[in-house]
Design a protein around this motif. Structure first.
Motif, short mmCIF file in Angstrom:
data_model
loop_
_atom_site.label_atom_id
_atom_site.label_comp_id
_atom_site.label_asym_id
_atom_site.label_seq_id
_atom_site.Cartn_x
_atom_site.Cartn_y
_atom_site.Cartn_z
N GLU A 27 -0.06 -1.61 6.19
CA GLU A 27 -0.12 -0.31 5.63
C GLU A 27 0.05 -0.31 4.40
OE1 GLU A 27 0.36 3.59 8.07
OE2 GLU A 27 2.08 3.65 7.00
N LEU A 28 -0.53 0.25 3.42
CA LEU A 28 -0.50 0.40 1.89
C LEU A 28 -0.53 2.00 1.84
CD1 LEU A 28 -2.35 -2.17 2.60
CD2 LEU A 28 -2.25 -2.47 -0.01
N SER A 29 0.64 2.25 0.86
CA SER A 29 0.58 3.62 0.39
C SER A 29 -0.25 3.62 -0.72
CB SER A 29 2.07 3.99 0.05
OG SER A 29 2.48 3.23 -1.13
N VAL A 30 -0.44 4.94 -1.52
CA VAL A 30 -1.31 5.00 -2.53
C VAL A 30 -0.77 4.19 -3.77
CG1 VAL A 30 -2.10 6.60 -4.36
CG2 VAL A 30 -1.95 7.33 -2.09
N ALA A 31 0.51 4.40 -3.84
CA ALA A 31 1.49 3.61 -4.85
C ALA A 31 1.32 2.01 -4.69
CB ALA A 31 2.85 4.13 -5.08
N THR A 32 1.40 1.63 -3.54
CA THR A 32 1.31 0.23 -3.13
C THR A 32 -0.06 -0.29 -3.55
OG1 THR A 32 3.20 0.27 -1.62
CG2 THR A 32 1.57 -1.72 -1.44
N LEU A 33 -1.16 0.45 -3.19
CA LEU A 33 -2.50 -0.20 -3.42
C LEU A 33 -2.70 -0.15 -4.98
CD1 LEU A 33 -5.11 -0.76 -1.94
CD2 LEU A 33 -5.97 1.71 -2.31
N ALA A 34 -2.27 0.96 -5.64
CA ALA A 34 -2.19 0.90 -7.03
C ALA A 34 -1.82 0.04 -7.81
CB ALA A 34 -1.75 2.38 -7.58
N ASN A 35 -0.59 -0.59 -7.29
CA ASN A 35 0.03 -1.44 -7.93
C ASN A 35 -0.78 -2.92 -7.86
OD1 ASN A 35 2.45 -4.08 -7.40
ND2 ASN A 35 2.65 -2.77 -9.05
N TRP A 36 -1.26 -3.12 -6.50
CA TRP A 36 -2.08 -4.42 -6.31
C TRP A 36 -3.33 -4.16 -7.22
CZ3 TRP A 36 -2.10 -8.69 -3.60
CH2 TRP A 36 -0.94 -8.85 -2.62
N VAL A 37 -3.83 -2.92 -7.28
CA VAL A 37 -5.16 -2.92 -8.14
C VAL A 37 -4.94 -3.08 -9.61
CG1 VAL A 37 -6.70 -1.04 -9.36
CG2 VAL A 37 -6.26 -1.15 -6.82
#
Length: 236
Positions: A27-37
């Motif tokens: 599960e990825l939060s908005v912030a976690t996904l944005a960090n990966w991006v």
């Protein structure tokens, strides 16, 4: 759309990924996904030398890491060509099942093991950068060298090319109710699958339960997932 989501509620879940062949759940939060991006966009722009207008052949299934790559391509301004011909691409990003096809690319080649928790290959495939090795050391913030033009092509899928502005417009027009939690078992090889599995939930403050190999789940198992994940709509 990702920036808007970050300004809203960065801690909320955005992508919940299941692989019903391996039992993986991430599960990825908005912030976690944005960090990966951001890290992936820095890899693209910096280490791989990608520039606006370049074409990336994306040979990846519906997966949370594919979602990262699609958004990173948009951040840099390169075209994400879903299932595109590696021989005609400037770069290629591939999963473990399409390595042979990806070798046709004369530019940079990146391979994803698609292992649980973003794990690396036990032995890096010859001729490829291992994404899991390269991305952790990248910066957590991203700024493009050249501003991205929303009227330039950003996505190619199913024989159709869409500009960044068109992706946003279509995603907002085809999204479910604001804040919906959508379960999708569709692949990423069609606009419908991309919209359900990423763009539409992102456009409307919703979230997606993205399921790979959903056909391995029986009706009872699917019903349990819908209940446990508080799904409001299902696309298969």
């Amino acid at each position: 759309m990702l920036d808007e989501a970050l300004r809203g509620d960065p801690g909320r879940p955005l992508v919940t990924f299941y692989d019903d062949a391996t039992g993986e759940r991430v599960e990825l939060s908005v912030a976690t996904l944005a960090n990966w991006v951001a890290k992936t966009a820095n890899l693209l722009q910096g280490d791989l030398g990608a520039e606006p207008g370049d074409r990336v052949a994306v040979l990846l299934p519906a997966h949370w890491q594919t979602a990262v790559w699609l958004l990173a391509c948009s951040a840099v301004g390169v075209v994400a060509d879903i299932g595109g011909d590696p021989a005609r691409a400037d770069l290629v990003v591939t999963g473990p099942d399409t390595l042979d096809a990806a070798r046709a690319c004369s530019g940079e080649r990146v391979a994803l093991a698609l292992r649980p928790l973003g794990g690396r290959f036990p032995q890096p495939p010859e001729g490829f950068l291992d994404y899991a090795v390269e991305v952790p050391g990248q910066g957590d913030r991203f700024a493009p060298f050249v501003p991205v033009d929303p009227d330039e092509v950003a996505l190619a899928v199913g024989g159709e090319e869409l500009t960044g502005a068109e992706v946003v417009t279509k995603a907002r027009a085809e999204a479910a109710a604001p804040g919906a939690r959508l379960l999708s078992g569709l692949g990423y090889d069609t606009w419908q699958g991309l919209a359900a599995g990423l763009y539409a939930p992102l456009a409307t403050g919703g979230s997606v339960v993205l399921c790979r190999h959903l056909d391995r789940l029986d009706d009872e198992g699917l019903a349990q997932r819908v209940e446990s994940e508080r799904v409001t709509a299902t696309v298969r």
